[in-house]
Scaffold this motif. Structure first.
Motif, PDB file in Angstrom:
ATOM      1  N   ILE A   1       5.496 -11.212   5.781  1.00 24.67           N
ATOM      2  CA  ILE A   1       4.919 -12.522   5.473  1.00 24.67           C
ATOM      3  C   ILE A   1       4.650 -13.175   6.818  1.00 24.67           C
ATOM      4  CG2 ILE A   1       5.279 -14.769   4.415  1.00 24.67           C
ATOM      5  CD1 ILE A   1       7.136 -13.434   2.403  1.00 24.67           C
ATOM      6  N   ILE A   2       3.390 -13.423   7.108  1.00 21.15           N
ATOM      7  CA  ILE A   2       2.992 -13.958   8.417  1.00 21.15           C
ATOM      8  C   ILE A   2       2.494 -15.390   8.235  1.00 21.15           C
ATOM      9  CG2 ILE A   2       1.397 -13.685  10.354  1.00 21.15           C
ATOM     10  CD1 ILE A   2       1.340 -10.682   9.732  1.00 21.15           C
ATOM     11  N   PHE A   3       3.052 -16.311   9.029  1.00 19.65           N
ATOM     12  CA  PHE A   3       2.590 -17.694   9.024  1.00 19.65           C
ATOM     13  C   PHE A   3       1.620 -17.894  10.189  1.00 19.65           C
ATOM     14  CE2 PHE A   3       7.029 -18.514   7.243  1.00 19.65           C
ATOM     15  CZ  PHE A   3       6.596 -18.393   5.934  1.00 19.65           C
TER      16      PHE A   3
ATOM     17  N   CYS B   1       1.080  -9.124   4.294  1.00 21.19           N
ATOM     18  CA  CYS B   1       0.554  -7.838   4.750  1.00 21.19           C
ATOM     19  C   CYS B   1       1.409  -6.706   4.189  1.00 21.19           C
ATOM     20  CB  CYS B   1       0.565  -7.758   6.275  1.00 21.19           C
ATOM     21  SG  CYS B   1      -0.558  -8.914   7.072  1.00 21.19           S
ATOM     22  N   LEU B   2       0.747  -5.776   3.495  1.00 23.13           N
ATOM     23  CA  LEU B   2       1.400  -4.571   3.012  1.00 23.13           C
ATOM     24  C   LEU B   2       0.842  -3.378   3.771  1.00 23.13           C
ATOM     25  CD1 LEU B   2       1.289  -5.097  -0.867  1.00 23.13           C
ATOM     26  CD2 LEU B   2       3.172  -5.601   0.688  1.00 23.13           C
ATOM     27  N   HIS B   3       1.730  -2.572   4.325  1.00 24.86           N
ATOM     28  CA  HIS B   3       1.323  -1.342   5.014  1.00 24.86           C
ATOM     29  C   HIS B   3       1.868  -0.179   4.174  1.00 24.86           C
ATOM     30  CE1 HIS B   3       0.087  -3.557   8.687  1.00 24.86           C
ATOM     31  NE2 HIS B   3       1.079  -4.358   8.332  1.00 24.86           N
ATOM     32  N   THR B   4       1.065   0.349   3.289  1.00 26.73           N
ATOM     33  CA  THR B   4       1.542   1.337   2.324  1.00 26.73           C
ATOM     34  C   THR B   4       1.408   2.757   2.862  1.00 26.73           C
ATOM     35  OG1 THR B   4      -0.618   1.421   1.250  1.00 26.73           O
ATOM     36  CG2 THR B   4       0.958  -0.171   0.409  1.00 26.73           C
ATOM     37  N   ASP B   5       2.450   3.542   2.640  1.00 23.30           N
ATOM     38  CA  ASP B   5       2.434   4.954   3.035  1.00 23.30           C
ATOM     39  C   ASP B   5       2.053   5.856   1.871  1.00 23.30           C
ATOM     40  OD1 ASP B   5       3.261   4.323   5.620  1.00 23.30           O
ATOM     41  OD2 ASP B   5       5.360   4.245   4.988  1.00 23.30           O
ATOM     42  N   GLU B   6       1.970   5.274   0.680  1.00 23.03           N
ATOM     43  CA  GLU B   6       1.546   6.035  -0.487  1.00 23.03           C
ATOM     44  C   GLU B   6       0.865   5.067  -1.451  1.00 23.03           C
ATOM     45  OE1 GLU B   6       5.747   5.691  -2.965  1.00 23.03           O
ATOM     46  OE2 GLU B   6       5.234   7.562  -1.968  1.00 23.03           O
ATOM     47  N   LYS B   7       0.155   5.613  -2.424  1.00 20.13           N
ATOM     48  CA  LYS B   7      -0.529   4.769  -3.391  1.00 20.13           C
ATOM     49  C   LYS B   7       0.496   4.005  -4.238  1.00 20.13           C
ATOM     50  CE  LYS B   7      -4.603   7.752  -3.724  1.00 20.13           C
ATOM     51  NZ  LYS B   7      -5.449   8.582  -4.628  1.00 20.13           N
ATOM     52  N   ILE B   8       0.149   2.743  -4.550  1.00 20.66           N
ATOM     53  CA  ILE B   8       1.033   1.895  -5.351  1.00 20.66           C
ATOM     54  C   ILE B   8       0.247   1.358  -6.531  1.00 20.66           C
ATOM     55  CG2 ILE B   8       2.326  -0.272  -5.392  1.00 20.66           C
ATOM     56  CD1 ILE B   8       3.014   0.127  -2.499  1.00 20.66           C
TER      57      ILE B   8
END
Length: 310
Positions: A7-9, A27-34
């Motif tokens: 969570i970036i302010f 921001c989500l940095h996904t390593d697999e499909k969600i």
């Protein structure tokens, strides 16, 4: 694999002022499909105070902010997030009447205040809702500050004098009184400002006054149900003066106590925790727990009186 998330302010500040808008992005940095049924962020501000008296434990709570913003609406369907980075902007208004972030930590078990703690705190919690797996939940706390403008207060700009007198017993006889005149130059201050004090102490007794000290004192009061209260008293600044022999007097003028970094008085907007400040002249008399403590209430603000030299 769970995604790395943030969570970036924007801007990323140490504190945010009431009346402003808090903006940022998830921001989500996904390593697999969600597969998600939606993403939301909740902004919450609350106060929790706890204290104990004997075997009775008191707990008081209050909520100031509870707003949920939908970042991704799948309309009750399931949406697939691909591998990679996903960003979702948000903004929320921090209303004028929110109380400042505040904390009284739990004291050590050896402290007189070991069983008292309370805090006002704010957090942003993001939830990624999933249908066949547990939700992904992550949070970040942030600090809020509410100004106290001394120019909006009536009174408190003139000197205040208080007098106190005490007759002291010496064995079976009553000796003469100890008389104190104590003056504060005004009652409205901000951190970094000098409190200007003066006093005259007339020791008409047969006892020695061991010492005199000018103290700035912070009084924190917790309020609970059924009028239950708990108080924490702390000396936050002090200047000590020498004692006075029997049948003697002494006086001091222009004694300066610099106000340290302190929270504004009252903790406005919070009815669970109350903050007040006093300045006192503590006159300690030789003998069993004998003292005089004339005091004047003062207000610590964050915006100084117009024309005050900082």
């Amino acid at each position: 694999m769970a995604p790395h998330n943030e969570i970036i302010f924007e801007p990323d500040l140490s504190v945010y002022i009431t009346g402003s808008v808090l903006r940022g992005r998830v921001c989500l940095h996904t390593d697999e499909k969600i597969n998600t049924k939606g993403i939301q962020i909740n902004f919450r501000g609350e106060c929790i105070a706890r204290w104990a008296e004997g075997n009775i434990v008191y707990r008081s709570e209050q909520i100031y902010l509870d707003r949920t913003i939908v970042l991704l609406d799948t309309e009750n369907d399931v949406k697939e997030l691909s591998i990679g980075k996903h960003e979702f902007p948000f903004q929320v208004e921090l209303e004028d009447d929110l109380p400042s972030t505040f904390s009284i930590p739990s004291f050590s078990l050896l402290s007189a205040h070991a069983n008292k703690d309370g805090r006002v705190f704010y957090s942003a919690t993001c939830t990624v809702v999933r249908s066949w797996s547990s939700n992904i939940v992550f949070k970040r706390e942030f600090r809020v500050f509410r100004h106290l403008d001394l120019n909006k207060l009536t009174g408190g700009r003139q000197p205040v004098q208080v007098s106190h007198e005490k007759n002291v017993c010496c064995l079976c006889c009553m000796s003469g009184p100890i008389h104190v005149d104590f003056t504060v130059d005004k009652q409205l201050y901000v951190p970094g400002e000098d409190i200007r004090l003066s006093a005259e102490v007339v020791n008409g007794s047969n006892r020695k006054i061991k010492k005199c000290s000018f103290n700035l004192i912070k009084i924190t009061t917790f309020h609970g149900k059924h009028n239950a209260t708990a108080t924490i008293v702390e000396i936050v600044a002090s200047i000590e003066k020498p004692g006075i022999m029997a049948r003697k007097r002494d006086s001091w003028s222009n004694v300066l106590i610099k106000v340290p970094q302190l929270f504004p008085s009252y903790l406005q907007g919070c009815s669970v925790i109350d903050l007040n400040y006093i300045v006192e002249l503590h006159v300690k008399i030789a003998g069993p727990t004998t003292m005089l403590k004339p005091a004047v209430g003062v207000v610590i603000g964050s915006i100084p009186l117009a024309g005050t030299v900082q």
